[in-house]
Design an enzyme around this catalytic site. Structure first.
Site, PDB file in Angstrom:
ATOM      1  N   CYS A  87      -6.915  12.717   5.958  1.00  0.00           N
ATOM      2  CA  CYS A  87      -6.447  12.635   4.499  1.00  0.00           C
ATOM      3  C   CYS A  87      -7.605  13.248   3.683  1.00  0.00           C
ATOM      4  O   CYS A  87      -7.650  13.598   2.529  1.00  0.00           O
ATOM      5  CB  CYS A  87      -6.435  11.218   4.236  1.00  0.00           C
ATOM      6  SG  CYS A  87      -7.718   9.999   4.095  1.00  0.00           S
TER       7      CYS A  87
ATOM      8  N   ALA B 105       0.991  -1.330   0.054  1.00  0.00           N
ATOM      9  CA  ALA B 105      -0.127  -0.014   0.076  1.00  0.00           C
ATOM     10  C   ALA B 105       0.940   1.357   0.102  1.00  0.00           C
ATOM     11  O   ALA B 105       1.701   1.411   1.029  1.00  0.00           O
ATOM     12  CB  ALA B 105      -0.786   0.015   1.256  1.00  0.00           C
TER      13      ALA B 105
ATOM     14  N   SER C 143       1.232   5.241  -0.102  1.00  0.00           N
ATOM     15  CA  SER C 143       0.447   6.519   0.037  1.00  0.00           C
ATOM     16  C   SER C 143       1.083   7.644  -0.847  1.00  0.00           C
ATOM     17  O   SER C 143       0.303   8.761  -0.794  1.00  0.00           O
ATOM     18  CB  SER C 143       0.382   6.747   1.487  1.00  0.00           C
ATOM     19  OG  SER C 143       1.492   7.121   1.981  1.00  0.00           O
ATOM     20  N   GLY C 144       2.099   7.535  -1.169  1.00  0.00           N
ATOM     21  CA  GLY C 144       2.943   8.512  -2.010  1.00  0.00           C
ATOM     22  C   GLY C 144       4.027   9.399  -0.595  1.00  0.00           C
ATOM     23  O   GLY C 144       4.568  10.326  -1.219  1.00  0.00           O
TER      24      GLY C 144
ATOM     25  N   CYS D 275     -10.478   3.282   9.319  1.00  0.00           N
ATOM     26  CA  CYS D 275      -9.855   3.053   7.790  1.00  0.00           C
ATOM     27  C   CYS D 275      -8.967   1.743   7.827  1.00  0.00           C
ATOM     28  O   CYS D 275      -8.772   0.916   6.954  1.00  0.00           O
ATOM     29  CB  CYS D 275      -8.964   4.102   7.246  1.00  0.00           C
ATOM     30  SG  CYS D 275      -8.292   4.041   5.778  1.00  0.00           S
TER      31      CYS D 275
END
Length: 367
Positions: free
Chosen positions: A204, A10, A12-13, A106
């Protein structure tokens, strides 16, 4: 020759997930990067400076890292599920006078449930994230476990108490034994473009962390003002709406009482916010719902552990015990400040994450 284990990372940048992918690649795993699209970019990207984990900028950064590492990269759409399980929960909790923790929701419903399910469908053995926590298997407990990260400042075990045994067994978190500075150093050394990217402190899906506007846009019938009252029931002024307050809040009340005044109770049914002195926001007992345990299957009797009532606080000695169906009573040795309904209470045994639940109410306060 052993078959390479496949890992869906995963991304997220950010620098943490970038280094996660790089380290696992170095360890010989077959890596594929993925960013979960969890929010409408047309709504999220308000300006070119927005770099939240679900922004177009984040996707671009993750793709650049994947290119440097030479790994496949995809964007998966989880928008509908995220709206239902995280955003709607976030809005509903605030309108009920509670303070939600969207990161925990989340993790529970999106990252470690839906993403893991998707990864299995795609033929992967594991998912991996950039969280700072130690995952493993304990012969002593005969269970998969979560322990605090080596770096106390970055430890994220608090938001991971919802893990199931199956999820821990199929999740990798390679940053557990690194500090943040070391992670940035690895990223720089490997030429990853995210090495100097600042950490996001925002929710976010809420641009500029302005959750008041976010809630106002999603209110049905508008957010209604109501009375501030003291413990005696006297009206002291007018509040701007239940969703804008949390237990222990002092700033932004707009009250001239001649002393420091704090939010001590929120009554959504009557649209009343009760305020008082700091003494009134300390409590020693709480009730928690939606409990999940990692070190054992169920809580069958009292246990002396440590419990933590917010992300940035420290665990404190406490006794946890069953309290009716599905509930846990937590009794602290020392009073805790601003125990807040909707937030998580998380249980520890030394470095081991025992489990946690959602704070429903405080049942005794300091006199």
């Amino acid at each position: 020759m052993a078959i390479q284990k496949r890992v869906l990372v995963a991304m997220s940048g950010g620098v943490d997930s970038s280094v996660t992918a790089a380290l696992l690649q170095q360890q010989g795993y077959d890596i594929v990067g993925v960013t979960m699209q969890i929010w409408d970019p047309e709504v999220t990207v308000v300006g070119d400076d927005y770099v939240g984990c679900c922004s177009l900028t984040a996707v671009d950064d993750a793709r650049r890292v994947a290119n440097v590492l030479g790994i496949p990269y995809y964007v998966l759409n989880f928008r509908e599920l995220f709206t239902e399980k995280v955003i709607q929960y976030f809005v509903d909790e605030y309108f009920q006078g509670r303070t939600p923790n969207p990161c925990i929701a989340c993790n529970r419903f999106i990252k470690f449930e839906a993403l893991l399910q998707r990864a299995r469908q795609m033929g992967f053995d594991y998912i991996a994230t950039g969280h700072y926590a130690r995952l493993g298997y304990s012969e002593e407990f005969q269970r998969y476990t979560v322990k605090k990260a080596l770096d106390d400042k970055k430890d994220q075990s608090y938001v991971l108490y919802g893990f199931t045994q199956d999820q821990i067994a199929h999740t990798l978190m390679p940053l557990a034994d690194y500090t943040k500075d070391q992670v940035r150093g690895i990223a720089k050394e490997m030429g990853l473009p995210t090495y100097s990217k600042p950490e996001s402190q925002e929710i976010c899906f809420v641009h500029d962390n302005n959750y008041r506007n976010f809630l106002d846009e999603r209110s049905q019938g508008g957010i209604k003002p109501g009375p501030f009252k003291d413990l005696a029931g006297n009206v002291l002024g007018e509040h701007k709406g239940i969703p804008f307050y949390t237990i222990g809040q002092r700033r932004g009340l707009g009250l001239a009482t001649g002393e420091r005044t704090y939010v001590i109770d929120i009554d959504p049914d009557n649209n009343v916010v009760t305020v008082g002195s700091e003494e009134a926001i300390w409590g020693t007992e709480l009730i928690a719902s939606e409990n999940n345990f990692i070190l054992f299957e169920n809580l069958t009797g009292p246990q002396e552990l440590e419990a933590q009532v917010r992300y940035n606080s420290k665990p404190s000695p406490a006794i946890i015990e069953p309290y009716g169906e599905g509930l846990v009573k937590v009794t602290f040795k020392y009073p805790q400040r601003a125990i807040t309904p909707g937030q998580a209470v998380v249980y520890y045994q030394g470095d081991y994450l025992v489990g946690g639940g959602t704070i429903e109410k405080t049942i005794k306060q300091k006199n």
